[in-house]
Design a protein around this motif. Structure first.
Motif, PDB file in Angstrom:
ATOM      1  N   LEU A  14     -13.431  -1.992 -12.554  1.00  0.00           N
ATOM      2  CA  LEU A  14     -13.329  -0.863 -11.637  1.00  0.00           C
ATOM      3  C   LEU A  14     -14.679  -0.460 -11.060  1.00  0.00           C
ATOM      4  O   LEU A  14     -14.794  -0.149  -9.880  1.00  0.00           O
ATOM      5  CB  LEU A  14     -12.703   0.343 -12.352  1.00  0.00           C
ATOM      6  CG  LEU A  14     -11.190   0.332 -12.553  1.00  0.00           C
ATOM      7  CD1 LEU A  14     -10.770   1.463 -13.480  1.00  0.00           C
ATOM      8  CD2 LEU A  14     -10.476   0.465 -11.209  1.00  0.00           C
ATOM      9  N   LEU A 153      -4.462   0.417   1.122  1.00  0.00           N
ATOM     10  CA  LEU A 153      -5.646   1.209   0.802  1.00  0.00           C
ATOM     11  C   LEU A 153      -5.278   2.660   0.520  1.00  0.00           C
ATOM     12  O   LEU A 153      -5.826   3.280  -0.403  1.00  0.00           O
ATOM     13  CB  LEU A 153      -6.663   1.128   1.949  1.00  0.00           C
ATOM     14  CG  LEU A 153      -7.971   1.905   1.740  1.00  0.00           C
ATOM     15  CD1 LEU A 153      -8.724   1.392   0.515  1.00  0.00           C
ATOM     16  CD2 LEU A 153      -8.845   1.809   2.981  1.00  0.00           C
ATOM     17  N   MET A 156      -3.966   2.783  -2.890  1.00  0.00           N
ATOM     18  CA  MET A 156      -5.066   2.635  -3.847  1.00  0.00           C
ATOM     19  C   MET A 156      -5.800   3.956  -4.022  1.00  0.00           C
ATOM     20  O   MET A 156      -6.148   4.361  -5.145  1.00  0.00           O
ATOM     21  CB  MET A 156      -6.052   1.555  -3.361  1.00  0.00           C
ATOM     22  CG  MET A 156      -5.531   0.144  -3.440  1.00  0.00           C
ATOM     23  SD  MET A 156      -6.614  -1.051  -2.570  1.00  0.00           S
ATOM     24  CE  MET A 156      -8.160  -0.856  -3.486  1.00  0.00           C
ATOM     25  N   LEU A 161      -1.658   1.270  -8.897  1.00  0.00           N
ATOM     26  CA  LEU A 161      -2.024  -0.111  -9.175  1.00  0.00           C
ATOM     27  C   LEU A 161      -1.141  -1.063  -8.370  1.00  0.00           C
ATOM     28  O   LEU A 161      -0.176  -0.646  -7.732  1.00  0.00           O
ATOM     29  CB  LEU A 161      -1.872  -0.389 -10.675  1.00  0.00           C
ATOM     30  CG  LEU A 161      -2.657   0.542 -11.607  1.00  0.00           C
ATOM     31  CD1 LEU A 161      -2.375   0.189 -13.059  1.00  0.00           C
ATOM     32  CD2 LEU A 161      -4.145   0.484 -11.307  1.00  0.00           C
ATOM     33  N   ASN A 162      -1.479  -2.349  -8.420  1.00  0.00           N
ATOM     34  CA  ASN A 162      -0.770  -3.334  -7.594  1.00  0.00           C
ATOM     35  C   ASN A 162       0.745  -3.302  -7.786  1.00  0.00           C
ATOM     36  O   ASN A 162       1.508  -3.350  -6.822  1.00  0.00           O
ATOM     37  CB  ASN A 162      -1.293  -4.742  -7.903  1.00  0.00           C
ATOM     38  CG  ASN A 162      -2.707  -4.952  -7.423  1.00  0.00           C
ATOM     39  OD1 ASN A 162      -3.185  -4.250  -6.541  1.00  0.00           O
ATOM     40  ND2 ASN A 162      -3.397  -5.914  -8.012  1.00  0.00           N
ATOM     41  N   LYS A 177      -1.788  -8.023  -3.793  1.00  0.00           N
ATOM     42  CA  LYS A 177      -3.079  -8.550  -4.233  1.00  0.00           C
ATOM     43  C   LYS A 177      -3.808  -9.215  -3.064  1.00  0.00           C
ATOM     44  O   LYS A 177      -5.026  -9.071  -2.916  1.00  0.00           O
ATOM     45  CB  LYS A 177      -2.892  -9.551  -5.368  1.00  0.00           C
ATOM     46  CG  LYS A 177      -2.471  -8.925  -6.679  1.00  0.00           C
ATOM     47  CD  LYS A 177      -2.269  -9.991  -7.754  1.00  0.00           C
ATOM     48  CE  LYS A 177      -1.835  -9.374  -9.064  1.00  0.00           C
ATOM     49  NZ  LYS A 177      -1.581 -10.401 -10.109  1.00  0.00           N
ATOM     50  N   ARG A 180      -5.036  -6.499  -0.763  1.00  0.00           N
ATOM     51  CA  ARG A 180      -6.117  -5.777  -1.441  1.00  0.00           C
ATOM     52  C   ARG A 180      -7.429  -6.543  -1.336  1.00  0.00           C
ATOM     53  O   ARG A 180      -8.471  -5.974  -1.000  1.00  0.00           O
ATOM     54  CB  ARG A 180      -5.727  -5.568  -2.906  1.00  0.00           C
ATOM     55  CG  ARG A 180      -6.676  -4.659  -3.692  1.00  0.00           C
ATOM     56  CD  ARG A 180      -6.235  -4.630  -5.159  1.00  0.00           C
ATOM     57  NE  ARG A 180      -6.939  -3.611  -5.887  1.00  0.00           N
ATOM     58  CZ  ARG A 180      -6.369  -2.541  -6.417  1.00  0.00           C
ATOM     59  NH1 ARG A 180      -5.071  -2.329  -6.281  1.00  0.00           N
ATOM     60  NH2 ARG A 180      -7.091  -1.665  -7.087  1.00  0.00           N
ATOM     61  N   MET A 184     -10.684  -5.243   0.926  1.00  0.00           N
ATOM     62  CA  MET A 184     -11.962  -5.007   0.261  1.00  0.00           C
ATOM     63  C   MET A 184     -13.063  -5.852   0.893  1.00  0.00           C
ATOM     64  O   MET A 184     -14.194  -5.391   1.056  1.00  0.00           O
ATOM     65  CB  MET A 184     -11.833  -5.278  -1.236  1.00  0.00           C
ATOM     66  CG  MET A 184     -11.017  -4.207  -1.964  1.00  0.00           C
ATOM     67  SD  MET A 184     -10.788  -4.514  -3.732  1.00  0.00           S
ATOM     68  CE  MET A 184     -12.478  -4.380  -4.342  1.00  0.00           C
ATOM     69  N   THR A 191     -16.091  -3.214  -5.419  1.00  0.00           N
ATOM     70  CA  THR A 191     -15.143  -2.878  -6.477  1.00  0.00           C
ATOM     71  C   THR A 191     -14.021  -2.003  -5.924  1.00  0.00           C
ATOM     72  O   THR A 191     -14.122  -1.461  -4.819  1.00  0.00           O
ATOM     73  CB  THR A 191     -15.829  -2.100  -7.620  1.00  0.00           C
ATOM     74  OG1 THR A 191     -16.248  -0.824  -7.115  1.00  0.00           O
ATOM     75  CG2 THR A 191     -17.037  -2.852  -8.175  1.00  0.00           C
ATOM     76  N   THR A 192     -12.976  -1.850  -6.737  1.00  0.00           N
ATOM     77  CA  THR A 192     -11.889  -0.940  -6.377  1.00  0.00           C
ATOM     78  C   THR A 192     -12.418   0.474  -6.166  1.00  0.00           C
ATOM     79  O   THR A 192     -11.986   1.180  -5.245  1.00  0.00           O
ATOM     80  CB  THR A 192     -10.814  -0.934  -7.485  1.00  0.00           C
ATOM     81  OG1 THR A 192     -10.225  -2.240  -7.566  1.00  0.00           O
ATOM     82  CG2 THR A 192      -9.734   0.096  -7.208  1.00  0.00           C
ATOM     83  N   ALA A 195     -13.790   0.894  -2.721  1.00  0.00           N
ATOM     84  CA  ALA A 195     -12.727   0.956  -1.711  1.00  0.00           C
ATOM     85  C   ALA A 195     -12.069   2.332  -1.712  1.00  0.00           C
ATOM     86  O   ALA A 195     -11.773   2.890  -0.644  1.00  0.00           O
ATOM     87  CB  ALA A 195     -11.693  -0.140  -1.971  1.00  0.00           C
ATOM     88  N   ILE A 196     -11.834   2.869  -2.902  1.00  0.00           N
ATOM     89  CA  ILE A 196     -11.230   4.201  -3.005  1.00  0.00           C
ATOM     90  C   ILE A 196     -12.134   5.241  -2.376  1.00  0.00           C
ATOM     91  O   ILE A 196     -11.678   6.125  -1.637  1.00  0.00           O
ATOM     92  CB  ILE A 196     -10.929   4.551  -4.474  1.00  0.00           C
ATOM     93  CG1 ILE A 196      -9.785   3.678  -4.998  1.00  0.00           C
ATOM     94  CG2 ILE A 196     -10.585   6.034  -4.627  1.00  0.00           C
ATOM     95  CD1 ILE A 196      -9.530   3.813  -6.491  1.00  0.00           C
TER      96      ILE A 196
END
Length: 204
Positions: A14, A153, A156, A161-162, A177, A180, A184, A191-192, A195-196
């Motif tokens: 993460l 997004l 997310m 989660l996926n 996936k 995602r 990204m 990292t996730t 993106a968040i």
């Protein structure tokens, strides 16, 4: 032991590779303590990892920290909703800094609140447009995404989660996936967590 190792690997995935100072906290434990931090957070705050783990993020607050902004963060935590505020925090040596703090929920596969992501960006002093510029850049970047990637997004950023995103959008998990990974790459998010942050800065 295997489950613990997998959990540690997930936390690392993460935020570990992020250039943005980030932490993960556990809301299922009293006072929502930090359970993982990355090297960027250590570098930003001046605290060692052993001084960070087990504490609530408010340890960065100090005499001039704005209580109404602290309450905005608490409100986001209570509502399990992402929140982004510019707040005055303090480094280990007492140096104050203007901190663009993001706090966002992360849910498990069953849709239960699992963690909170916290990320911090130090804003340059006497540069009031810095955060506005970040928001504008994030908004422009997000608008370049194809509609489906923007949908992924948005999910997310809401902490899903996926598997959950696939269910909510009527897609296969493999397709999620794929989207995602593509979004990204387009956003330049390592990292996730990155993106968040971009998603919340963009107002998603």
């Amino acid at each position: 032991m295997a489950d613990t190792h997998l959990a540690e690997q997930r936390l690392e995935s993460l935020i570990a590779g992020s250039p943005i100072a980030s932490v993960i906290s556990n809301p299922r434990v009293k006072d929502n303590p930090i359970i993982y931090c990355n090297a960027a957070f250590v570098a930003l705050t001046g605290y060692g990892e052993a001084e960070i783990i087990g504490r609530n993020c408010r340890f960065l607050a100090g005499p001039a920290t704005e209580p109404w902004l602290t309450e905005m963060i608490r409100s986001g935590v209570r509502r399990h909703a992402p929140v982004l505020v510019e707040i005055l925090n303090y480094k280990r040596d007492g140096t104050p800094f203007r901190n663009a703090v993001l706090v966002a929920p992360i849910f498990d596969d069953e849709g239960e609140l699992e963690y909170f992501l916290g990320s911090q960006v130090e804003l340059e002093p006497d540069a009031p447009t810095t955060n506005a510029n970040r928001r504008m850049a994030a908004s422009i970047a997000v608008k370049t995404l194809p509609p489906r990637q923007r949908e992924v997004l948005t999910e997310m950023a809401a902490g899903y989660l996926n598997k959950q995103i696939a269910h909510r959008l009527g897609l296969s998990e493999q397709t999620v996936k794929m989207h995602r990974a593509a979004l990204m790459a387009r956003l330049g998010a390592a990292t996730t967590a990155d993106a968040i942050r971009i998603a919340v800065e963009a107002g998603l």
